[in-house]
Design an enzyme around this catalytic site. Structure first.
Site, PDB file in Angstrom:
ATOM      1  N   SER A   1     -11.994  12.347 -37.867  1.00 14.40           N
ATOM      2  CA  SER A   1     -10.784  12.767 -38.065  1.00 14.40           C
ATOM      3  C   SER A   1     -10.221  10.821 -37.691  1.00 14.40           C
ATOM      4  O   SER A   1     -11.060  10.901 -36.332  1.00 14.40           O
ATOM      5  CB  SER A   1      -9.680  14.075 -36.766  1.00 14.40           C
ATOM      6  OG  SER A   1      -8.827  13.593 -36.972  1.00 14.40           O
TER       7      SER A   1
ATOM      8  N   TYR B   1      -8.945  17.120 -28.900  1.00 14.64           N
ATOM      9  CA  TYR B   1      -9.410  17.210 -30.515  1.00 14.64           C
ATOM     10  C   TYR B   1      -9.994  15.982 -30.808  1.00 14.64           C
ATOM     11  O   TYR B   1     -11.111  15.732 -30.790  1.00 14.64           O
ATOM     12  CB  TYR B   1      -8.426  17.764 -31.425  1.00 14.64           C
ATOM     13  CG  TYR B   1      -8.431  17.898 -32.543  1.00 14.64           C
ATOM     14  CD1 TYR B   1      -8.708  18.643 -33.534  1.00 14.64           C
ATOM     15  CD2 TYR B   1      -7.822  16.876 -33.042  1.00 14.64           C
ATOM     16  CE1 TYR B   1      -9.186  18.677 -35.053  1.00 14.64           C
ATOM     17  CE2 TYR B   1      -8.702  16.700 -34.710  1.00 14.64           C
ATOM     18  CZ  TYR B   1      -8.470  17.821 -35.473  1.00 14.64           C
ATOM     19  OH  TYR B   1      -8.998  17.632 -36.959  1.00 14.64           O
TER      20      TYR B   1
END
Length: 260
Positions: free
Chosen positions: A150, A163
Site C-alpha cells: 500500500s 496499517y
C-alpha cells in the site's frame, strides 16, 4: 503466434491468490485466469468465495478454478491450505498475497488485541504463506510471488499507524525475499495501491468532501479500479517481467509523485 507473445501468457501455470473472494483479490484471480493460469482461490467467507469461484469458472472455462475457505490469521488454516495444495498434486508457481485488513484509529486508541490482529492478518500471514509456498515455487524456473502492499507503507495517508507499519513490513519482506530467493529462480515483487474502488473503501469515498481531497492529491484525478491493480500484479507474474524482482510498484494514479 509470434514467439514473444508467449511471454505475455500464463498457460500451464498455477496461481494461489489469497483474499480472492472480492475486490483486488478477485480481480487478480480473474486477470491471471484470463491469461491462462489455473487459479486456487483462498478467502475466509466460504459462501462469497464459492460464488466468486463459480463465476470465474464460468467466465474462464478453459482453466481450472478451485477454492478453499481459510482464515489466514490462523497457523493451522495456513498449513491446511498447503495440505490442500499437496493433495491436489499440482505445480504451484505463483503466489499472490492479497489478504489484509485494517481498523482506523488514532495511535493511542488501539487496544493490544487490535494491534496484534492487524499484524497477524497483514504481515504474519504473508510471511508464512511465502515460507509454505517455497518448496513448491523452488521447483520452477520462473516462479513469482507478488505481495499487495500500500502507499500507506511509504507515506502517511491517515490509515492509522499500525496499517502503515504492516504495509511497510510487506515492502521490506518483498526486498528481503527477492535477495534471498533470487538464486532459486523465485522473483518477489509488490504493488502499492492508493484508493481503489472496493467494498472496503466505499464508506470513506462516500464522503464527498473527503473524496474531493483524495482526488486533489491524485494527479490522474480519479479513483483506481481493482482491475488496474490486477493488471500490475499479473505483469509481475508474467515471463515478460522475468528480470524484475524486489520492486514495489505504485498503482496510485500518480499519488506518490504528487508535489505541492
Amino acid at each position: 503466434m509470434h514467439p514473444r507473445l508467449a511471454a505475455w501468457r500464463l498457460d500451464g501455470r498455477t496461481a494461489l491468490v489469497t483474499g480472492a473472494s472480492k475486490g483486488i483479490g478477485y480481480a487478480c484471480a480473474r486477470e491471471l485466469a484470463a491469461l491462462g493460469a489455473d487459479v486456487l482461490m483462498v478467502a475466509r467467507d466460504e459462501a462469497a468465495l464459492e460464488a466468486a469461484a463459480q463465476e470465474l469458472a464460468e467466465e474462464c472455462p478453459e482453466v481450472e478454478v478451485l477454492a478453499m475457505a481459510a482464515d489466514l490469521t490462523d497457523h493451522e488454516d495456513r498449513q491446511a491450505v498447503f495440505d490442500w495444495v499437496n493433495d491436489l498434486d499440482i505445480d504451484l508457481s505463483i503466489l499472490v498475497n492479497n489478504v489484509g485488513g485494517n481498523i482506523v484509529k488514532t495511535t493511542l486508541a488501539y487496544e493490544p488485541h487490535e494491534l496484534r490482529g492487524i499484524f497477524e492478518l497483514n504481515v504474519f500471514s504473508a510471511f508464512e504463506m511465502c515460507r509454505l509456498a517455497y518448496p513448491h515455487l523452488v521447483e520452477h524456473t520462473h516462479a513469482a510471488i507478488v505481495n499487495v502492499g500500500s502507499v500507506s507503507g511509504i507515506m502517511h495517508v491517515r490509515t492509522g499507524s499500525p496499517y502503515g507499519m504492516t504495509k511497510a513490513a510487506i515492502h521490506q519482506l518483498t526486498r528481503n525475499l527477492a535477495c534471498e530467493w533470487g538464486e532459486d529462480g523465485i522473483r518477489v515483487n509488490a504493488v502499492a495501491p492508493w484508493y481503489i474502488r472496493t467494498q472496503r473503501t466505499d464508506p470513506a469515498l462516500a464522503d464527498a468532501e473527503y473524496l474531493d481531497e483524495v482526488l486533489d492529491h491524485t494527479p490522474m484525478g480519479r479513483i483506481g479500479e481493482p482491475e488496474e491493480v490486477a493488471g500490475a500484479v499479473a505483469f509481475l507474474c508474467l515471463p515478460a517481467s522475468s528480470y524484475v524482482t524486489g520492486e514495489t510498484i505504485g498503482v496510485d494514479g500518480g499519488f506518490l509523485r504528487y508535489g505541492f
